[in-house]
Design an enzyme around this catalytic site. Sequence first.
Site, PDB file in Angstrom:
ATOM      1  N   ASP A   1       0.866  -1.173   0.000  1.00 14.56           N
ATOM      2  CA  ASP A   1       0.000   0.000   0.000  1.00 14.56           C
ATOM      3  C   ASP A   1       0.912   1.236   0.000  1.00 14.56           C
ATOM      4  O   ASP A   1       2.137   1.144   0.123  1.00 14.56           O
ATOM      5  CB  ASP A   1      -0.956  -0.023   1.205  1.00 14.56           C
ATOM      6  CG  ASP A   1      -2.187   0.844   0.959  1.00 14.56           C
ATOM      7  OD1 ASP A   1      -3.228   0.602   1.586  1.00 14.56           O
ATOM      8  OD2 ASP A   1      -2.099   1.758   0.098  1.00 14.56           O
TER       9      ASP A   1
HETATM   10  C1  GLC Z   1      -4.436   4.259  -0.112  1.00 10.14           C
HETATM   11  C2  GLC Z   1      -5.290   3.087   0.291  1.00 10.14           C
HETATM   12  C3  GLC Z   1      -5.330   1.991  -0.735  1.00 10.14           C
HETATM   13  C4  GLC Z   1      -5.224   2.590  -2.112  1.00 10.14           C
HETATM   14  C5  GLC Z   1      -3.846   3.198  -2.241  1.00 10.14           C
HETATM   15  C6  GLC Z   1      -3.658   3.887  -3.591  1.00 10.14           C
HETATM   16  O1  GLC Z   1      -3.702   4.727   0.976  1.00 10.14           O
HETATM   17  O2  GLC Z   1      -5.005   2.477   1.539  1.00 10.14           O
HETATM   18  O3  GLC Z   1      -6.566   1.288  -0.540  1.00 10.14           O
HETATM   19  O4  GLC Z   1      -5.406   1.589  -3.097  1.00 10.14           O
HETATM   20  O5  GLC Z   1      -3.557   4.108  -1.210  1.00 10.14           O
HETATM   21  O6  GLC Z   1      -4.506   4.989  -3.680  1.00 10.14           O
END
Ligand code: GLC
Length: 737
Positions: A268
């Site tokens: 993430d």
């Molecule tokens: C965010 C979220 C994740 C998302 C990623 C990209 O922090 O936790 O669900 O896909 O970043 O936006």
Amino acid sequence: MADAAHAAAPQTDAPQRRAEAVLARMTLEEKAGQLHTVDASGPDPAGRLGPEIASGRIGAVINQVDPATLRELQRIAVEDSRLGVPLLVSRDVIHGFNTIFPLPIGQACSWNPDLVRDCARAAAGEAAASGVRWTFAPMVDIARDARWGRIAESLGEDPLLASILGAAMVEGFQGEDLAAPGTLAACVKHFAGYGASEGGRDYDATNIPDNELRNTYLPPFKAALKAGAASVMTSFGDIDGVPATGNAYLLGDILRGEWDFDGVVISDWDSIGQLITHGLSEDMAAAAREAAEAGVDMDMMSSAFIEHLPEMIRAGAVDEARLDAMALRVLTLKAALGLFDDPYGQAHQDAAPCVEAARDLARRAARESLVLLKNDAGALPLDFGAIDRLAVVGPMADQPYEQMGTWVFDGDETRSITPLEALQDTLGEDRVAFAPALETTRSRDRSGFKAAVEAAGMSDAVLVCLGEEAILSGEAHCRADITLPGAQLELLEALRETGKPVVAVIMAGRPLTLAPVLERVDALIYAWHAGNMAGPALVDVVCGAFSPAGKLPVSFPRSVGQIPIHYNRKNTGRPPEAERILHIDDIEVGANQTSFGMSAFHLDDGYTPQFPFGFGLSYTRFEYADLTLSADEMTRGDTVTASVTVTNAGDREGTEIVQLYIRDPAASLTRPVRELKGFQRVSLKAGERRTVRFDLTEADLAFSGRDRRVRAEAGAFEVWAGGDSTAALHARFVLRD
Ligand code: GLC
């Protein structure tokens, strides 16, 4: 019945062979470049990122959806870099792209995998038309805590429902062929246990014992992977002291080992870098090594892999074979998406998918996401023929943006039709008296109440739209108090005092505590954030054209103090019984310590939720009878068929989601007091009766035991069937070895 996820799309090894040929020509830096995902939003992405793309140091971009910009970034990758490896273009397409469907928690109220699949398919078509080919969805985190903002994007509290709907989303996004137009690679997230964040605070620690991890939190991921999900995203969370992004047990032993997943695992946002913040890694090099060795392939936004893996391989701290395996998985995904043959995908197409078709689907999805929670004396449906004027009141009645909910970066609010607009279209503007009463859902300025009370006074009934603005749920937007914000309750009180029938519609991204609302309204529809077509869908139901059929995928607590509260709880050694507990106000003065129910409940709110999992009313009434089993004994490999008769005992057609639950009352691990094992949608005319059948197999009775083997244990099983998780019709059978 085992989860309905289809067998994974047939895997050919042509993409891998294609990827191996590319990998064989790569330098260390180029291999590490494939593992580097960067943010391409903001000004001049081609100017800022172009040099790194041309040098092969970027493998994927996120948060850029302008087709022309994406074509230029891809051109640089394909024409200016040494090997011409195309970029992966990613975006969070969570519940729609330009056309916004209900929140996932709202879609889950439909209990309709076909509908959920259709919404994902439509979203994929719109996103792919801009050049996006990889979405970070479905999110299948089991969510039992309404304080947690991300319950909005979850599929609720039940492993089976989340498994079936999560698999349907994967099938919708990916179709039968990842290389086909209008297709996105799915990325099931957040692996794993993110929904258990302590205190309902996003990003907080999650301490999940292994049995709970394997029996509650992991099944929806396994179902999504069985449906063919191309990738997995790690959770931000610290799981029992080892953050998911550096957790070799989770990513290595379970995901890569037990489940044999060989797709891409992406961290993430900067969660590799956060291994330092968590206190696991001493520096970015250590974080890079921990994440790589745990099983992460792609680094979103921390630059750990690109900056540190090549040097650690040269120093012998990390095997090049590991880097090869990571880069090969990314290159294989690119080949499976057809990017080597057609790097520009649909981004060069002019014909965007049909907006009208998507809006019709959004209206149907919104209709099925609505849950009727109260309808005293048939307050609903409203007889639009008999109404001279309807007062439409409240801060959510005319909010084209707010009704879309969280995760709508590319949502087009001009496609929204609000409840006010839909009612004016249906009744005519002269028959609608509108008064927002509050500027926003958080407003405490009551100066608008007077106009609202006047609007109610000149009308036959009041439809009041309340709830939460979109920003009050979603990532990092958690609430410790989950009542209606602002002065909305005071507004309800003012409307109640007019004496007019009051129908409330709540649009929110989480379950709210509703007791004070229920005392003040004649009917209540929970609409979540229902997307662009919230208005027309609401009119369809309020006017009676459609009878609501939505069922809750999550328990609604009476108060925030009850959290966590969920239907599939453990029985404990002292389960509460209604007749043996007392309310705090009923306890005699001086009562002694053991004067009443020594069991698991709260003195002030008891032990049952405001509304249980699976609950939802209809404009008609369904009765259940004659739950029978095809046998009262079953041997391994057999099937027991549960049959129940459902009758539409009301005076109009309706759809019911018939639910089947089991309990294993004695096993090597304590099992939940109820577990959903099947559901079926049945539409019945007034007076119509139908026998609904569920086949229970050994697999349906299985769970992950003390030895982590998944199997059904011999012994008795309880069975219930009904319209929600408190179903009373009961039967029992025995599984024999
Ligand atoms: C965010 C979220 C994740 C998302 C990623 C990209 O922090 O936790 O669900 O896909 O970043 O936006």
